[in-house]
Enzyme design. Sequence first.
Site: not given
Length: 337
Positions: A140, A220
């Site tokens: 990711c 994130h």
Amino acid sequence: MIQVAINGYGTIGKRVADAVRAQPDMEVLGVAKTRPNFEAETAIEKGFALYAAIEEREHLFEEAGLDIAGSVDELVADADIVVDATPSGIGAENKSLYEEYETPALYQGGEDADLVDMSFNARSNFEDAADADHVRVVSCNTTGLSRVIAPLREEYGVEKVRATLVRRGGDPGQTSRGPINDILPNPVTIPSHHGPDVETIFDDLDIDTLGMKVPATLMHMHSLNVTLEAEVDAADVRELFADESRLFLIPEHMAIDGSGKLKEYALDAGRPRGDVWENAIWEDSISTVGRDLYLFQGIHQESDVVPENVDAIRAVLGEADAEESIETTDETLGIGL
Ligand SMILES: NC(=O)c1ccc[n+]([C@@H]2O[C@H](COP(=O)([O-])OP(=O)(O)OC[C@H]3O[C@@H](n4cnc5c(N)ncnc54)[C@H](OP(=O)(O)O)[C@@H]3O)[C@@H](O)[C@H]2O)c1
């Protein structure tokens, strides 16, 4: 129709299954699981054929009243391609299974780069996957960095990337992960492994990354500094990014001040599971000082790799070029907030 097997039906696997099902040129042949938990129940309810990933555990599904279509061997044998979305390291163990049946395989970012023929990001190196048998869709974080770096390299040239990655401690369902009240330099050594991982996509890139872990599950957050080869106005970079379908520039008027509101917006917008497939870049954070570009971006760890898996299927099987595939994937999923 491309027949796709999905081995590992957890956070990534179940999202990839739904995304594959939405494609006009693909079908989900089946999904494999090791045990009859809530995800197995959901797979059956959604009409996916359920296969036993471990033969000796097949009876557990029968005892739970879940119909099993066969073993993972049968699934892999009948598929045109398999998406391995098992936990980190299990993909490497499964490689010999895919080789036995000569079924090309996609792996996820938790596997080592040297397991595969190439590491994949649709925007950056789609064509290199043609005819590869073992391809890794990068993590990711690496996906999020690659999507930004690719247009900057093409338009201005990139001298150096410095990125600080503030990483969620775990996914919402990962009750065993942490920290729950701490901020960890993670890894404490610098650079973190993310920089070298981005170099599997751009082998001549100069990039240093630092990682932290915080008590969050939603997303994130990347703080990015890119030294370009030319002096550029922030407004030009905003225009460049606005043309990229998988970069969402958060306008100031939306008053989205963090990943909580971003997820809320995705849910309000009707996104399945509140997924944010795009990099979410705060438009106001895009700033330049001389040749230095700065920005903040949110990366939804559970979903940004999902469209990349769909594109990697077409790339490996030679079913479309990058532009066609990205356009089809974006349109069918509804990418572009
Ligand atoms: N979550 C993220 O943030 C994220 C982001 C990008 C990439 N990735 C990568 O994607 C991969 C999968 O991660 P994930 O987050 O989806 O993990 P996950 O939620 O734990 O899902 C993995 C699934 O694989 C199943 N499984 C375990 N052993 C298996 C086996 N031997 N054969 C078949 N299935 C097995 C597990 O289900 P059962 O045991 O219940 O059947 C589990 O649900 C990893 O490489 C990870 O690094 C994860």
